[in-house]
Every structure is written in C-alpha cells, then in structure tokens.
Motif scaffolding. Sequence first.
Motif, PDB file in Angstrom:
ATOM      1  N   ASN A 219       0.864  -1.175   0.000  1.00  0.00           N
ATOM      2  CA  ASN A 219       0.000   0.000   0.000  1.00  0.00           C
ATOM      3  C   ASN A 219       0.906   1.232   0.000  1.00  0.00           C
ATOM      4  O   ASN A 219       1.348   1.687   1.061  1.00  0.00           O
ATOM      5  CB  ASN A 219      -0.910  -0.002   1.227  1.00  0.00           C
ATOM      6  N   PRO A 220       1.228   1.786  -1.180  1.00  0.00           N
ATOM      7  CA  PRO A 220       2.125   2.951  -1.244  1.00  0.00           C
ATOM      8  C   PRO A 220       1.592   4.154  -0.472  1.00  0.00           C
ATOM      9  O   PRO A 220       2.380   4.949   0.052  1.00  0.00           O
ATOM     10  CB  PRO A 220       2.204   3.243  -2.748  1.00  0.00           C
ATOM     11  N   SER A 221       0.253   4.285  -0.385  1.00  0.00           N
ATOM     12  CA  SER A 221      -0.323   5.434   0.306  1.00  0.00           C
ATOM     13  C   SER A 221      -0.013   5.416   1.797  1.00  0.00           C
ATOM     14  O   SER A 221       0.342   6.445   2.383  1.00  0.00           O
ATOM     15  CB  SER A 221      -1.844   5.469   0.092  1.00  0.00           C
ATOM     16  N   SER A 222      -0.135   4.241   2.423  1.00  0.00           N
ATOM     17  CA  SER A 222       0.130   4.124   3.865  1.00  0.00           C
ATOM     18  C   SER A 222       1.541   3.641   4.176  1.00  0.00           C
ATOM     19  O   SER A 222       1.902   3.497   5.344  1.00  0.00           O
ATOM     20  CB  SER A 222      -0.881   3.169   4.497  1.00  0.00           C
ATOM     21  N   GLN A 223       2.336   3.353   3.125  1.00  0.00           N
ATOM     22  CA  GLN A 223       3.711   2.889   3.284  1.00  0.00           C
ATOM     23  C   GLN A 223       3.786   1.524   3.980  1.00  0.00           C
ATOM     24  O   GLN A 223       4.741   1.246   4.709  1.00  0.00           O
ATOM     25  CB  GLN A 223       4.533   3.912   4.081  1.00  0.00           C
ATOM     26  N   ASN A 224       2.781   0.667   3.748  1.00  0.00           N
ATOM     27  CA  ASN A 224       2.754  -0.653   4.373  1.00  0.00           C
ATOM     28  C   ASN A 224       2.954  -1.767   3.357  1.00  0.00           C
ATOM     29  O   ASN A 224       2.584  -1.636   2.181  1.00  0.00           O
ATOM     30  CB  ASN A 224       1.419  -0.879   5.094  1.00  0.00           C
ATOM     31  N   LEU A 225       3.535  -2.871   3.827  1.00  0.00           N
ATOM     32  CA  LEU A 225       3.754  -4.055   3.014  1.00  0.00           C
ATOM     33  C   LEU A 225       3.294  -5.271   3.815  1.00  0.00           C
ATOM     34  O   LEU A 225       3.602  -5.407   4.998  1.00  0.00           O
ATOM     35  CB  LEU A 225       5.231  -4.206   2.647  1.00  0.00           C
ATOM     36  N   TYR A 226       2.553  -6.178   3.146  1.00  0.00           N
ATOM     37  CA  TYR A 226       2.006  -7.356   3.821  1.00  0.00           C
ATOM     38  C   TYR A 226       2.316  -8.609   2.997  1.00  0.00           C
ATOM     39  O   TYR A 226       2.387  -8.556   1.761  1.00  0.00           O
ATOM     40  CB  TYR A 226       0.487  -7.247   3.974  1.00  0.00           C
ATOM     41  N   PHE A 227       2.476  -9.714   3.699  1.00  0.00           N
ATOM     42  CA  PHE A 227       2.579 -11.015   3.040  1.00  0.00           C
ATOM     43  C   PHE A 227       1.557 -11.940   3.680  1.00  0.00           C
ATOM     44  O   PHE A 227       1.523 -12.083   4.902  1.00  0.00           O
ATOM     45  CB  PHE A 227       3.981 -11.613   3.165  1.00  0.00           C
ATOM     46  N   VAL A 228       0.716 -12.531   2.853  1.00  0.00           N
ATOM     47  CA  VAL A 228      -0.403 -13.343   3.334  1.00  0.00           C
ATOM     48  C   VAL A 228      -0.269 -14.763   2.804  1.00  0.00           C
ATOM     49  O   VAL A 228       0.036 -14.977   1.625  1.00  0.00           O
ATOM     50  CB  VAL A 228      -1.750 -12.745   2.870  1.00  0.00           C
ATOM     51  N   PHE A 229      -0.511 -15.731   3.687  1.00  0.00           N
ATOM     52  CA  PHE A 229      -0.598 -17.131   3.299  1.00  0.00           C
ATOM     53  C   PHE A 229      -1.992 -17.634   3.647  1.00  0.00           C
ATOM     54  O   PHE A 229      -2.555 -17.250   4.681  1.00  0.00           O
ATOM     55  CB  PHE A 229       0.453 -17.986   3.995  1.00  0.00           C
ATOM     56  N   GLY A 230      -2.542 -18.498   2.793  1.00  0.00           N
ATOM     57  CA  GLY A 230      -3.868 -19.024   3.082  1.00  0.00           C
ATOM     58  C   GLY A 230      -4.125 -20.343   2.394  1.00  0.00           C
ATOM     59  O   GLY A 230      -3.372 -20.778   1.529  1.00  0.00           O
ATOM     60  N   LEU A 231      -5.189 -20.983   2.800  1.00  0.00           N
ATOM     61  CA  LEU A 231      -5.647 -22.223   2.166  1.00  0.00           C
ATOM     62  C   LEU A 231      -7.163 -22.177   2.066  1.00  0.00           C
ATOM     63  O   LEU A 231      -7.847 -21.481   2.810  1.00  0.00           O
ATOM     64  CB  LEU A 231      -5.170 -23.445   2.935  1.00  0.00           C
ATOM     65  N   THR A 232      -7.701 -22.954   1.095  1.00  0.00           N
ATOM     66  CA  THR A 232      -9.127 -22.916   0.785  1.00  0.00           C
ATOM     67  C   THR A 232      -9.718 -24.327   0.826  1.00  0.00           C
ATOM     68  O   THR A 232      -9.163 -25.259   0.219  1.00  0.00           O
ATOM     69  CB  THR A 232      -9.386 -22.310  -0.602  1.00  0.00           C
ATOM     70  N   LEU A 233     -10.846 -24.465   1.506  1.00  0.00           N
ATOM     71  CA  LEU A 233     -11.620 -25.703   1.504  1.00  0.00           C
ATOM     72  C   LEU A 233     -12.857 -25.454   0.655  1.00  0.00           C
ATOM     73  O   LEU A 233     -13.644 -24.541   0.932  1.00  0.00           O
ATOM     74  CB  LEU A 233     -12.009 -26.118   2.904  1.00  0.00           C
ATOM     75  N   ASN A 234     -13.027 -26.249  -0.405  1.00  0.00           N
ATOM     76  CA  ASN A 234     -14.117 -26.047  -1.367  1.00  0.00           C
ATOM     77  C   ASN A 234     -15.131 -27.188  -1.301  1.00  0.00           C
ATOM     78  O   ASN A 234     -14.785 -28.336  -1.084  1.00  0.00           O
ATOM     79  CB  ASN A 234     -13.584 -25.984  -2.801  1.00  0.00           C
ATOM     80  N   ALA A 235     -16.394 -26.830  -1.524  1.00  0.00           N
ATOM     81  CA  ALA A 235     -17.467 -27.818  -1.695  1.00  0.00           C
ATOM     82  C   ALA A 235     -18.446 -27.263  -2.718  1.00  0.00           C
ATOM     83  O   ALA A 235     -18.967 -26.161  -2.544  1.00  0.00           O
ATOM     84  CB  ALA A 235     -18.181 -28.088  -0.377  1.00  0.00           C
ATOM     85  N   LEU A 236     -18.681 -27.980  -3.810  1.00  0.00           N
ATOM     86  CA  LEU A 236     -19.601 -27.533  -4.859  1.00  0.00           C
ATOM     87  C   LEU A 236     -20.924 -28.243  -4.708  1.00  0.00           C
ATOM     88  O   LEU A 236     -20.995 -29.374  -4.248  1.00  0.00           O
ATOM     89  CB  LEU A 236     -19.007 -27.818  -6.241  1.00  0.00           C
ATOM     90  N   PHE A 237     -22.009 -27.563  -5.142  1.00  0.00           N
ATOM     91  CA  PHE A 237     -23.320 -28.214  -5.183  1.00  0.00           C
ATOM     92  C   PHE A 237     -24.126 -27.695  -6.340  1.00  0.00           C
ATOM     93  O   PHE A 237     -23.778 -26.712  -6.947  1.00  0.00           O
ATOM     94  CB  PHE A 237     -24.087 -28.021  -3.851  1.00  0.00           C
TER      95      PHE A 237
END
Length: 237
Positions: A219-237
């Motif tokens: 975010n250049p405006s707020s001068q912040n940098l983030y690194f995010v890790f995630g995983l997804t559990l899916n179920a279709l119907f």
Amino acid sequence: MKAKLLMIVAMLSMGSVTEAIAQSELEGHIKADVVSNYIWRGLDLGHVSLQPEMSVGWRGLNLTAWGSVGLSNYKDDAREIDLTLSYETGGLSLGVVDYWTDANDKRYFYFKKDGTGHSFEGFLSYDFGPVSASWQTFFAGSDYQENDGKRAYSSYFELSAPFRLITCDWDAAVGLVPWKSDFYETSGFSLTNLSLRATKAIQITNTFALPVFGQIVANPSSQNLYFVFGLTLNALF
C-alpha cells in the motif's frame, strides 16, 4: 374421463421436467479460507482469520454470503458479514454489497447514522480477457467524512490480470482511491493496492485437492507491506 386423466398426468410430468430443468440451472458453492492476515484493498483488517463463503446462482444472478472472524485475536478483530447480490452477463458484472462489521455496534439490524455497522456499495466490472477492470462506490451506510460528517462516496478502482506460470495460477492487481476518503485513509488521489497472488492446488487424493495461496500486498499510500498465506476448503453443489 380417461382423456382428462391423461392430460393431468401429462401436466404433472411437464411440471416435473420444468422443475428439474430449473434445478439443473442452479449453481452454488460453499468454501472457507483460512488466512494468516486479513488484507483487503491494501487495508489491514485483521490477524489470522477464518473466512467462510456460500453462494447460489441462477442464469447469471448470484447471491453470496461471506464472513470473517478472527482466530488468533478474536476479541480485538472485528466480526464481518457481507451480502452480495450481483448479475453477470458476458464479461460484465454489476451488483450491490452490504458490508457489516461489529466494530462500531454489535447490533446487525441497526441502520441509523450514529453508529450502524453497515456500509452499502455498488460495483461495476468488466472482464476484457487478459485484464479486468472494476469500480466500487459506497452510497449508503456508515461512510462519512470525519471533519464535516458529509457522505464521502468512498470509491475504489482496480485493474487485475490473471496468468499461469510455473504450475501456479497468478493474479496481479493495481488499485487506487480517486479522492479523499477516511474509510480508505486517503487525503486525495492515492495508490493503495499493489498485489501479486499465486495459487496452487495440492492434490491430496484422487478426488480431493487443497488450494493454497501466497500473496504480497503493498500500500504505497500508507507505506505498508504485507505477506499473506492461506488455504481454501471447497465444496460444490
């Protein structure tokens, strides 16, 4: 009498066929993300979070419910529930989102200006193929400027480009806020989101895969940098 009976049977059969066709056109999914940090449009909104989602669609019309609840900092992170009604045709998508959090008021059905947790946003997007563009504007709810109390109409514009590289699905995005917004913490035209996300589905069994993703957000405006890790559990119907 026999003819009438045959007609009734035929009508019932046609009704069953019509119902079956209507049901076959329904689409939907249930999924849940677990993320190391809740980052949205370049804003830091929470720590480790569980983010469930369910939706149902019919002929381009979609109704989606999405939520977020903090796991590592449950008491301090705001609880969020978002409802989206949208319509898609070709590459065009438009709709309305009701965002609600309990940061200001715990009551979901409280809509008064002095403390409602609801913010209503209209959006319009188009997928050009290599690149998609979207525009979002808050038009009702808790979006006000702090200095004069007037509605801010906080808006956000984003360009995103998906691509495939090194067995992963990638998405690069650039987002900006066009004018002053206390909601986005900007004093004018500001670049608030530069992000790159990579997703890969890890095959667990022959019938089950677990998508995992990593995302770096600046975010250049707020001068912040983030690194995010995630995983997804899916179920279709």
